[in-house]
Design a protein around this motif. Structure first.
Motif, PDB file in Angstrom:
ATOM      1  N   UNK A 190      10.740  -1.892  27.097  1.00  0.00           N
ATOM      2  CA  UNK A 190       9.494  -2.461  26.612  1.00  0.00           C
ATOM      3  C   UNK A 190       9.723  -3.409  25.459  1.00  0.00           C
ATOM      4  N   UNK A 191       8.623  -3.918  24.917  1.00  0.00           N
ATOM      5  CA  UNK A 191       8.662  -4.826  23.777  1.00  0.00           C
ATOM      6  C   UNK A 191       8.703  -4.023  22.479  1.00  0.00           C
ATOM      7  N   UNK A 192       9.485  -4.495  21.528  1.00  0.00           N
ATOM      8  CA  UNK A 192       9.570  -3.839  20.228  1.00  0.00           C
ATOM      9  C   UNK A 192       8.261  -4.075  19.476  1.00  0.00           C
ATOM     10  N   UNK A 193       7.655  -2.970  19.039  1.00  0.00           N
ATOM     11  CA  UNK A 193       6.376  -3.046  18.353  1.00  0.00           C
ATOM     12  C   UNK A 193       6.557  -2.911  16.840  1.00  0.00           C
ATOM     13  N   UNK A 194       5.560  -3.340  16.110  1.00  0.00           N
ATOM     14  CA  UNK A 194       5.565  -3.145  14.659  1.00  0.00           C
ATOM     15  C   UNK A 194       5.154  -1.710  14.353  1.00  0.00           C
ATOM     16  N   UNK A 195       5.932  -1.037  13.507  1.00  0.00           N
ATOM     17  CA  UNK A 195       5.608   0.312  13.089  1.00  0.00           C
ATOM     18  C   UNK A 195       5.241   0.341  11.617  1.00  0.00           C
ATOM     19  N   UNK A 196       5.386   1.520  10.998  1.00  0.00           N
ATOM     20  CA  UNK A 196       5.053   1.664   9.580  1.00  0.00           C
ATOM     21  C   UNK A 196       6.196   1.222   8.663  1.00  0.00           C
ATOM     22  N   UNK A 230      16.253  -9.908  25.265  1.00  0.00           N
ATOM     23  CA  UNK A 230      15.739 -11.229  24.925  1.00  0.00           C
ATOM     24  C   UNK A 230      16.074 -11.553  23.477  1.00  0.00           C
ATOM     25  N   UNK A 231      15.951 -12.834  23.136  1.00  0.00           N
ATOM     26  CA  UNK A 231      16.151 -13.247  21.760  1.00  0.00           C
ATOM     27  C   UNK A 231      17.603 -13.500  21.404  1.00  0.00           C
ATOM     28  N   UNK A 232      17.868 -13.828  20.138  1.00  0.00           N
ATOM     29  CA  UNK A 232      19.217 -14.215  19.708  1.00  0.00           C
ATOM     30  C   UNK A 232      20.198 -13.056  19.605  1.00  0.00           C
ATOM     31  N   UNK A 268      14.181  -7.544  15.579  1.00  0.00           N
ATOM     32  CA  UNK A 268      13.972  -7.450  17.023  1.00  0.00           C
ATOM     33  C   UNK A 268      12.493  -7.357  17.399  1.00  0.00           C
ATOM     34  N   UNK A 269      11.582  -7.599  16.461  1.00  0.00           N
ATOM     35  CA  UNK A 269      10.166  -7.515  16.773  1.00  0.00           C
ATOM     36  C   UNK A 269       9.801  -8.429  17.945  1.00  0.00           C
ATOM     37  N   UNK A 270       9.053  -7.855  18.878  1.00  0.00           N
ATOM     38  CA  UNK A 270       8.537  -8.546  20.065  1.00  0.00           C
ATOM     39  C   UNK A 270       9.612  -8.878  21.097  1.00  0.00           C
ATOM     40  N   UNK A 271      10.848  -8.462  20.869  1.00  0.00           N
ATOM     41  CA  UNK A 271      11.887  -8.673  21.872  1.00  0.00           C
ATOM     42  C   UNK A 271      11.836  -7.559  22.915  1.00  0.00           C
TER      43      UNK A 271
END
Length: 314
Positions: A190-196, A230-232, A268-271
């Motif tokens: 899945x996509x990496x989500x923002x946490x606390x 995904x991503x760099x 990695x947010x959103x990757x």
């Protein structure tokens, strides 16, 4: 791999494949034996290698209020199919109209007139049509202009390989047993989500993935491998993961997957990432202080590193 989400109005180039048909939740070794039959037929006939599956999963369609049971999301299943060489994935919407088709109408409308299949491979326990009234013998009888092959069930000393057996292994905290049935580590994608962002404050920054709609493994800490898709920062990394509700930090009770990537530094947010479960390390525990939690996380990371090295997954 081409993804097609209907069986009606297809261009000639999108018809005429040799297909494996089923739900393929988890894409385990039994499923792969069905795929192998379709793959061999596609080569022999000189046509594309395809898969026919359904979304949502029929079980979710008929029992929408049941506890989450899926081993893979539709996206993760598609990723696995692509890795196995599938050229065209027919992900058919499982609607009331489709669910209501009698077996004869399903074969005529979907397989013949819609997809124009040249060959269909299914598992020995495959059922289709209204109220699951069609079986493999019915498929052979109704086949019109296409070949049919039935893959026998795959099993070992513990029983048949099935998605149900994988769920039982994961619920028991036995990812290696699940992997023997799958032929690969069980993965959450899945996509990496923002946490606390508490992990960052504790010195162990983690990535967060939703478990919404997925079968939950035993809560606790696992040694994992992490594929960043995904991503760099694309690549594979070792990690330690926590499945659970974060009792020490007063979570909201929603099951969550948090993963610490060993030796990694970056955003990695959103990757898109895929987390493979290798070993269960310990159950989820509530600690009285954050200091105690941090000390245990440090030990978990070292334990994960050792387990991954032993499994050849570093």
């Amino acid at each position: 791999m081409k993804l097609i989400r209907d069986y009606r109005g297809l261009a000639a180039a999108d018809r005429g494949a040799a297909v494996a048909m089923g739900n393929f939740d988890g894409v385990h070794l039994g499923h792969q034996s069905v795929l192998a039959l379709a793959h061999a037929a596609s080569a022999e006939l000189g046509v594309p290698f395809g898969v026919v599956t359904f979304e949502p999963h029929p079980r979710a369609f008929f029992a929408p209020g049941a506890p989450p049971f899926r081993l893979t999301t539709a996206e993760a299943r598609a990723s696995r199919m692509a890795k196995l060489g599938v050229e065209v994935l027919y992900e058919l919407p499982f609607t009331p109209d489709l669910a209501g088709l009698e077996p004869r109408a399903f074969v005529r409308d979907v397989l013949v007139e819609g997809l124009g299949v040249r060959f269909v491979a299914v598992g020995a326990d495959f059922r289709f049509g209204r109220a699951r009234s069609g079986d493999t013998e019915a498929l052979k009888t109704l086949a019109d202009g296409f070949g049919v092959a039935v893959a026998p069930l795959v099993s070992d000393h513990a029983g048949d390989y099935s998605s149900t057996a994988i769920r039982a292994a994961l619920a028991a905290g036995e990812p290696r047993r699940a992997a023997r049935i799958l032929g690969h580590w069980h993965r959450v994608q899945g996509r990496v989500e923002h946490g606390k962002k508490l992990g960052r404050e504790l010195g162990f920054p983690t990535i967060n993935l939703s478990l919404d709609g997925l079968h939950l493994p035993r809560f606790g800490v696992y040694a994992v491998t992490v594929d960043v898709l995904s991503g760099p920062h694309r690549g594979r990394y070792p990690g330690a993961a926590s499945f659970g509700v974060r009792p020490t930090v007063s979570g909201d009770g929603t099951p969550n997957l948090e993963v610490y990537l060993i030796g990694f530094s970056g955003d990695l947010y959103d990757e898109e990432v895929s987390v493979g479960l290798v070993d269960f390390l310990r159950p989820e525990v509530r600690y009285d202080t954050l200091e105690a939690l941090v000390g245990q996380i440090g030990r978990d990371v070292e334990d994960a590193r050792a387990r991954l090295a032993e499994a050849g997954a570093m």
